[in-house]
Design a protein around this motif. Structure first.
Motif, PDB file in Angstrom:
ATOM      1  N   HIS A  20      84.795  25.789  80.842  1.00 47.92           N
ATOM      2  CA  HIS A  20      85.087  24.571  81.587  1.00 47.92           C
ATOM      3  C   HIS A  20      85.898  24.900  82.839  1.00 47.92           C
ATOM      4  N   ILE A  21      85.982  23.949  83.731  1.00 51.20           N
ATOM      5  CA  ILE A  21      86.807  24.090  84.931  1.00 51.20           C
ATOM      6  C   ILE A  21      88.263  24.033  84.477  1.00 51.20           C
ATOM      7  N   ALA A  22      89.071  24.963  84.960  1.00 55.56           N
ATOM      8  CA  ALA A  22      90.455  25.112  84.487  1.00 55.56           C
ATOM      9  C   ALA A  22      91.246  23.804  84.479  1.00 55.56           C
ATOM     10  N   LYS A  23      91.059  22.968  85.477  1.00 55.09           N
ATOM     11  CA  LYS A  23      91.821  21.731  85.595  1.00 55.09           C
ATOM     12  C   LYS A  23      91.305  20.612  84.683  1.00 55.09           C
ATOM     13  N   TRP A  78      77.711  23.667  88.596  1.00 50.97           N
ATOM     14  CA  TRP A  78      79.011  24.260  88.944  1.00 50.97           C
ATOM     15  C   TRP A  78      78.881  25.768  89.095  1.00 50.97           C
ATOM     16  N   HIS A  79      79.306  26.287  90.240  1.00 55.60           N
ATOM     17  CA  HIS A  79      79.225  27.734  90.490  1.00 55.60           C
ATOM     18  C   HIS A  79      80.596  28.380  90.630  1.00 55.60           C
ATOM     19  N   GLY A  80      81.633  27.595  90.427  1.00 54.95           N
ATOM     20  CA  GLY A  80      82.989  28.110  90.534  1.00 54.95           C
ATOM     21  C   GLY A  80      83.430  28.779  89.233  1.00 54.95           C
ATOM     22  N   PRO A  81      84.699  29.196  89.167  1.00 56.75           N
ATOM     23  CA  PRO A  81      85.204  29.866  87.979  1.00 56.75           C
ATOM     24  C   PRO A  81      85.283  28.900  86.782  1.00 56.75           C
ATOM     25  N   VAL A  82      85.059  29.457  85.594  1.00 55.13           N
ATOM     26  CA  VAL A  82      85.210  28.673  84.366  1.00 55.13           C
ATOM     27  C   VAL A  82      86.180  29.388  83.446  1.00 55.13           C
ATOM     28  N   LYS A  83      86.757  28.611  82.573  1.00 54.03           N
ATOM     29  CA  LYS A  83      87.751  29.106  81.628  1.00 54.03           C
ATOM     30  C   LYS A  83      87.247  28.792  80.231  1.00 54.03           C
ATOM     31  N   GLY A  84      87.399  29.719  79.308  1.00 48.88           N
ATOM     32  CA  GLY A  84      87.006  29.462  77.928  1.00 48.88           C
ATOM     33  C   GLY A  84      88.191  28.982  77.116  1.00 48.88           C
ATOM     34  N   GLY A  85      87.938  28.542  75.905  1.00 49.39           N
ATOM     35  CA  GLY A  85      89.022  28.095  75.027  1.00 49.39           C
ATOM     36  C   GLY A  85      89.470  26.688  75.348  1.00 49.39           C
ATOM     37  N   LYS A  86      90.637  26.334  74.845  1.00 48.94           N
ATOM     38  CA  LYS A  86      91.122  24.941  74.987  1.00 48.94           C
ATOM     39  C   LYS A  86      91.752  24.679  76.335  1.00 48.94           C
ATOM     40  N   LYS A 126      80.175  21.088  94.780  1.00 47.63           N
ATOM     41  CA  LYS A 126      80.795  21.757  95.933  1.00 47.63           C
ATOM     42  C   LYS A 126      81.970  20.919  96.452  1.00 47.63           C
ATOM     43  N   GLU A 127      81.758  19.605  96.538  1.00 49.25           N
ATOM     44  CA  GLU A 127      82.847  18.717  96.975  1.00 49.25           C
ATOM     45  C   GLU A 127      83.984  18.730  95.954  1.00 49.25           C
ATOM     46  N   LEU A 128      83.624  18.793  94.663  1.00 51.44           N
ATOM     47  CA  LEU A 128      84.648  18.859  93.619  1.00 51.44           C
ATOM     48  C   LEU A 128      85.495  20.120  93.788  1.00 51.44           C
ATOM     49  N   ALA A 129      84.850  21.251  94.075  1.00 46.88           N
ATOM     50  CA  ALA A 129      85.581  22.514  94.248  1.00 46.88           C
ATOM     51  C   ALA A 129      86.666  22.367  95.317  1.00 46.88           C
TER      52      ALA A 129
END
Length: 103
Positions: free
Chosen positions: A39-42, A95-103, A14-17
């Motif tokens: 993974h997290i986009a960043k 982690w409950h935030g958005p995730v991104k697939g791929g590289k 949550k703090e990371l978000a």
């Protein structure tokens, strides 16, 4: 050999978000296959087995893995290399935030 008993600061997912709005460096130390699944986009993928080779220019790093175990080990290695490292407790499992697939 690095000190297994040194204290590594940690934050919750949550703090990371909240930190993701800032210009931070987030290393995802899971293997490339796990990273591609979501993974997290960043996040930058730096697999744990290659963490000793990391040579980023930034001083402060946030480290995440699946459950927080390998990221804590990676954080200790990176701290020995002179980085200020913050471990993300609970890892991607929490982690409950958005995730991104791929590289």
């Amino acid at each position: 050999m690095f000190n297994l008993f040194q204290k590594i600061p940690s934050i919750s997912t949550k703090e990371l978000a909240e930190k993701l709005n800032d210009p931070i460096t987030l290393l995802d130390v899971r293997n490339p296959e796990e990273y591609r699944k979501g993974h997290i986009a960043k996040a930058i993928n730096r697999p744990f087995n290659k963490i000793t080779d990391y040579q980023g220019k930034e001083k402060e790093l946030y480290v995440i893995c699946t459950a927080g175990v390998n990221s804590k080990k990676a954080a200790k290695i990176l701290k020995e290399k002179g980085y200020d490292v913050i471990n993300v407790r609970g890892g991607m499992n929490q982690w409950h935030g958005p995730v991104k697939g791929g590289k």
